[in-house]
Write a protein that holds these residues in place. Structure first.
Motif, short mmCIF file in Angstrom:
data_model
loop_
_atom_site.label_atom_id
_atom_site.label_comp_id
_atom_site.label_asym_id
_atom_site.label_seq_id
_atom_site.Cartn_x
_atom_site.Cartn_y
_atom_site.Cartn_z
N GLU A 106 5.32 104.21 -84.59
CA GLU A 106 4.45 103.75 -83.51
C GLU A 106 5.26 103.02 -82.45
O GLU A 106 6.23 102.32 -82.77
CB GLU A 106 3.35 102.83 -84.05
CG GLU A 106 2.34 103.55 -84.93
CD GLU A 106 1.24 102.63 -85.40
OE1 GLU A 106 1.43 101.40 -85.34
OE2 GLU A 106 0.17 103.14 -85.81
N LEU A 132 -0.84 101.84 -77.62
CA LEU A 132 -0.06 102.03 -78.84
C LEU A 132 -0.16 103.49 -79.26
O LEU A 132 -1.25 104.02 -79.46
CB LEU A 132 -0.58 101.11 -79.94
CG LEU A 132 0.22 101.14 -81.25
CD1 LEU A 132 1.64 100.63 -81.04
CD2 LEU A 132 -0.49 100.31 -82.34
N ASN A 133 0.98 104.13 -79.39
CA ASN A 133 1.04 105.56 -79.62
C ASN A 133 1.71 105.84 -80.96
O ASN A 133 2.55 105.07 -81.42
CB ASN A 133 1.84 106.22 -78.49
CG ASN A 133 1.72 107.73 -78.48
OD1 ASN A 133 0.94 108.32 -79.23
ND2 ASN A 133 2.51 108.36 -77.63
N GLN A 134 1.33 106.93 -81.56
CA GLN A 134 1.97 107.38 -82.81
C GLN A 134 2.75 108.65 -82.52
O GLN A 134 2.18 109.65 -82.05
CB GLN A 134 0.94 107.63 -83.90
CG GLN A 134 1.57 108.00 -85.24
CD GLN A 134 0.54 108.29 -86.31
OE1 GLN A 134 -0.08 109.35 -86.34
NE2 GLN A 134 0.34 107.32 -87.19
#
Length: 523
Positions: A141, A43-45
């Protein structure tokens, strides 16, 4: 006649000025975008900063469209939550961006992601205005792809129907990751060295590494040094500075820094990152710890570093095999454990031609062990060779003593070169060991000359001498008058080429003689 020409010229100038004014009035977009983590399946922002040279109002149907967002592992069409970190500084209400046009209800604080098209679109929410020259920050996200990929070119379009402009996103600031790049964690540098390669000695292992990404303790990163075979450590390992860096300060047990955990059964050291710490991309980490070399010779084991992180991400890097320069004991690959073997003297250096007596070889390093197979340490064998005529197995007494039986001389030779052979390995390979030469044993099938001594000859000879037989005892001294019972006479120096008689007498008068049968040099 001149006036109309002048009027026409002024009119043309006026038209040109108007056109230039319209062109210079285009919407100017300042836009930069970056990401928090480039790890696969994580999970990336995604964060972005932008400002505009014009106000954008919801009444005009104003929108912002970001293109080039490829490689997400999220759904094909998804409303993503947008977080505007600076909007409340300029607006009483945070509902500034919506995932739907102003004439469609809902979607506040959201943007519409189309994964197939690689676009993220958000409109100005009803009744809101995006003010010019204000720096806005947004983030959203998404799950990264599981495949490694470079950062794609990303463009942003802003405006309203009939009046838009497109700009290429600016590169992120130093220390920020390129947006949507997916990077497989790797070691960009990895070195291991040791201080002392000899068995049964104190040693230190020096480890240096760099990563191609940032490692943060909040992501649960752990590092494991594996393959530390042939050594012994305390269960809690104290980490030292290798060259003045604060590398050990990154690793803790509970809240105590500069510590690692030794697992003797798996022969690994686990390094857990201290809370609140991070190892930055390209930052060199140096650690050093002490250990005890065990008494088993070994070639370089498969030493590796295993790092585990978020989303069950794990990678293993095996340290490459390294060869030392021939005869150089100052440099060796990690945990290559050696022993130095030598012999210099034999006592006695002569023996009876009838054989049967013992001689002792004096040296050092005889009692080392080697890995015959995994988890199977064995002691080598030794052979005494008398001029290539006789090969006699030697008895290992201790680390400095071998004993060989002197064989019977059954050929015409009295002065023979004495040679010692080292025997080891699954194939029982033999290696000649000259006297007064030190050899270091590197593995079950490899030895090297370390040093030739100047204090003694490299060849030692054994001298056979003739001697009379000596008697030490008889098996019995009483027999029946009818005779026929054997008497075994023990001693030394008996020779199969010689005939012997047993003479029976009483009061020094000979009664009779009996021919003796040769059973060996001692009977």
């Amino acid at each position: 006649e001149g006036a109309p020409d002048m009027i026409m010229c002024r009119w043309v100038q006026c038209i040109v000025l108007v056109l230039l004014s319209i062109t210079s009035h285009g919407l100017d977009i300042q836009f930069s975008i970056w990401q928090q983590t480039p790890l696969p399946n994580t999970l990336n922002q995604i964060s972005a900063n932008f400002s505009l040279s014009e106000d954008l109002r919801s009444d005009d149907g104003s929108f912002i469209n970001i293109t080039g967002l490829t490689g997400f592992a999220t759904g094909d069409s998804l409303e993503l939550l947008l977080v505007c970190r600076t909007c409340t500084e300029y607006l009483w209400s945070k509902y500034l961006f919506c995932s739907r046009p102003p004439n469609v209800a809902g979607g506040a604080d959201q943007g519409l992601l189309n994964r197939r098209a690689g676009t993220l679109t958000f409109w100005i929410c009803p009744g809101r205005t995006l003010s010019k020259y204000v720096n806005y920050s947004i983030s959203f996200e998404a799950v990264n792809s599981g495949q490694e990929q470079p950062s794609p070119p990303i463009f942003v379009s802003a405006g309203y129907p009939g009046h838009t402009n497109t700009s290429l996103a600016m590169k992120p600031f130093p220390g920020q990751y390129q947006p949507l790049s997916v990077i497989m964690p790797r070691l960009s540098a990895f070195t291991i060295s040791q201080d002392n390669p000899f068995i049964r000695s104190f040693n230190s292992l020096n480890v240096t590494f760099k990563f191609n990404i940032d490692l943060r303790s909040s992501d649960g990163w752990t590092l494991i040094l594996s393959g530390l075979q042939g050594v012994s450590l305390m269960s809690v390992v104290t980490l030292e500075d290798l060259n003045g860096s604060d590398g050990p300060g990154h690793f803790c047990i509970s809240n105590n820094s500069r510590l690692g955990s030794w697992n003797n059964s798996s022969q690994t050291i686990q390094l857990a990152m201290c809370n609140g710490t991070s190892i930055l991309q390209g930052q060199e980490v140096n650690i050093r710890f002490s250990l005890q070399n065990l008494g088993v010779v070994q070639a370089q084991p498969n030493v590796s570093i295993i790092f585990s992180g978020p989303s069950n991400l794990q990678s293993t890097v095996i340290f490459p095999k390294v060869s030392a320069p021939s005869g150089d004991l100052r440099f060796h690959a990690p945990l290559v454990l050696l022993d130095v073997v030598s012999w210099s003297q034999v006592t006695p250096n002569s023996g009876f031609a009838s054989g049967g007596s013992k001689m002792v070889l004096h040296g050092s390093g005889f009692a080392f062990q080697y890995w015959f197979s995994e988890k199977d340490p064995r002691t080598p064998g030794y052979i005494c060779s008398f001029g290539s005529l006789f090969n006699i197995s030697a008895q290992l007494v201790n680390d400095s003593t071998l004993v060989c039986s002197i064989p019977l001389l059954n050929q015409f030779a009295t002065d023979l070169p004495l040679q010692l052979f080292l025997v080891m390995g699954p194939n029982n390979s033999s290696f000649p060991l000259d006297a007064n030469v030190t050899y270091y044993v590197e593995s079950a099938d490899t030895i090297h000359v370390h040093n030739t001594s100047i204090f003694g000859p490299t060849d030692i000879r054994f001298q056979y001498v003739e001697c009379l037989a000596g008697i030490s005892r008889e098996s019995m001294r009483i027999g029946g008058s009818s005779g026929g019972s054997p008497i075994y006479v023990s001693g030394f120096g008996f020779d199969f080429k010689t005939d012997y008689l047993c003479s029976f007498s009483r009061n020094q008068d000979e009664i009779f003689n009996s021919v003796a049968t040769y059973n060996g040099p001692t009977q």
